[in-house]
Motif scaffolding. Structure first.
Motif, short mmCIF file in Angstrom:
data_model
loop_
_atom_site.label_atom_id
_atom_site.label_comp_id
_atom_site.label_asym_id
_atom_site.label_seq_id
_atom_site.Cartn_x
_atom_site.Cartn_y
_atom_site.Cartn_z
N LYS A 14 0.58 -1.05 -0.33
CA LYS A 14 0.22 0.05 0.05
C LYS A 14 0.63 1.13 0.08
N GLU A 15 0.19 1.48 -1.23
CA GLU A 15 1.28 3.08 -1.20
C GLU A 15 1.53 3.95 -0.52
N LEU A 16 2.50 4.59 0.59
CA LEU A 16 2.48 5.91 1.60
C LEU A 16 2.22 6.87 1.13
N GLU A 17 1.67 7.80 1.90
CA GLU A 17 1.10 9.56 1.34
C GLU A 17 2.05 10.05 1.04
N LYS A 18 2.91 10.21 -0.05
CA LYS A 18 4.62 10.88 0.42
C LYS A 18 3.82 12.77 0.28
N GLN A 19 5.04 13.32 1.05
CA GLN A 19 4.67 14.78 1.59
C GLN A 19 6.53 14.86 1.94
N VAL A 20 6.14 16.54 1.29
CA VAL A 20 7.40 17.59 1.44
C VAL A 20 7.31 18.33 2.30
N THR A 21 8.18 18.52 3.68
CA THR A 21 7.71 19.72 4.46
C THR A 21 8.95 20.57 3.81
N THR A 22 8.49 21.94 3.58
CA THR A 22 9.13 23.14 3.54
C THR A 22 10.20 23.83 5.25
N LYS A 23 11.07 24.68 4.55
CA LYS A 23 11.94 25.32 5.80
C LYS A 23 10.77 26.05 6.72
N SER A 24 9.09 26.22 6.08
CA SER A 24 8.71 27.30 7.14
C SER A 24 7.32 26.22 7.45
N GLY A 25 7.58 24.74 6.98
CA GLY A 25 6.57 23.89 7.73
C GLY A 25 5.60 23.70 6.85
N LEU A 26 5.99 24.33 5.71
CA LEU A 26 4.24 24.33 5.12
C LEU A 26 4.01 22.64 4.20
N ILE A 27 3.28 21.83 4.51
CA ILE A 27 3.88 20.35 3.27
C ILE A 27 2.95 20.65 2.58
N LEU A 28 4.15 19.77 0.92
CA LEU A 28 3.39 19.60 -0.21
C LEU A 28 2.99 18.37 -0.69
N SER A 29 2.69 18.20 -1.31
CA SER A 29 2.04 17.10 -2.08
C SER A 29 3.37 16.57 -3.12
N GLN A 30 4.31 15.34 -2.64
CA GLN A 30 4.99 15.50 -4.08
C GLN A 30 4.41 14.43 -5.38
N SER A 31 5.07 15.24 -6.85
CA SER A 31 4.79 14.60 -7.83
C SER A 31 4.75 13.43 -8.03
N ALA A 32 3.95 12.62 -8.90
CA ALA A 32 3.79 11.23 -8.84
C ALA A 32 4.78 10.77 -9.46
N ASP A 33 5.06 11.72 -10.20
CA ASP A 33 6.96 11.41 -11.00
C ASP A 33 7.98 10.64 -10.95
N ASP A 34 8.31 10.42 -9.42
CA ASP A 34 9.20 10.33 -8.83
C ASP A 34 10.37 8.46 -8.83
N GLU A 35 11.39 8.67 -9.08
CA GLU A 35 11.65 7.32 -9.24
C GLU A 35 11.42 6.05 -8.61
N ALA A 36 11.12 6.22 -7.72
CA ALA A 36 10.98 5.27 -6.26
C ALA A 36 9.97 5.65 -5.27
N SER A 37 9.03 4.54 -5.14
CA SER A 37 8.14 5.01 -4.35
C SER A 37 8.28 4.67 -3.25
N GLN A 38 7.77 4.94 -1.40
CA GLN A 38 7.55 4.38 -0.91
C GLN A 38 6.50 3.33 -0.31
N TYR A 39 6.46 2.18 0.38
CA TYR A 39 5.39 1.27 0.73
C TYR A 39 5.97 0.52 1.61
N LEU A 40 4.38 0.52 2.23
CA LEU A 40 4.11 -0.51 3.22
C LEU A 40 3.61 -2.16 2.69
N VAL A 41 4.11 -2.72 4.03
CA VAL A 41 4.23 -3.63 3.26
C VAL A 41 2.46 -4.69 4.09
N VAL A 42 1.89 -4.91 2.87
CA VAL A 42 0.40 -5.64 3.77
C VAL A 42 -0.31 -6.55 3.97
N ALA A 43 0.66 -7.41 3.18
CA ALA A 43 0.48 -9.49 3.00
C ALA A 43 1.46 -9.69 2.45
#
Length: 95
Positions: A14-43
């Motif tokens: 299950k894909e983990l939500e992609k987030q980027v936090t700026t220096k000022s603390g704003l949370i931005l969603s990353q583009s879906a074009d990342d080379e590798a994605s982070q996932y949680l193993v569910v089974a």
């Protein structure tokens, strides 16, 4: 989550939500074009059968892993999106 039991050396992720936090603390969603994605193993399957023996799986339910963006097969079950990959498609475990 629906009951999913992968066979052989397959892993359901299950894909983990992609987030980027700026220096000022704003949370931005990353583009879906990342080379590798982070996932949680569910089974996890039982492992690959080789010469009558089962090769144990290196990942377990709850692990966080990196997977290449073109790996596996996307599956939608009960309104949830999952990715089914063979264990060798997992690039690494995040510790």
């Amino acid at each position: 989550m629906a009951n999913i039991r992968p066979i052989s050396n397959r892993v359901v992720l299950k894909e983990l939500e992609k987030q980027v936090t700026t220096k000022s603390g704003l949370i931005l969603s990353q583009s879906a074009d990342d080379e590798a994605s982070q996932y949680l193993v569910v089974a996890v399957g039982n492992g690959l059968y080789t010469d009558g023996n089962v090769q144990p799986m290196e990942v377990k339910v709850g692990d966080k892993v990196f997977v290449d963006k073109y790996a596996g097969n996307a599956v939608k079950l009960d309104g949830e999106d999952y990715l089914v990959v063979c264990e060798h498609e997992i690039l690494g475990i995040i510790e």
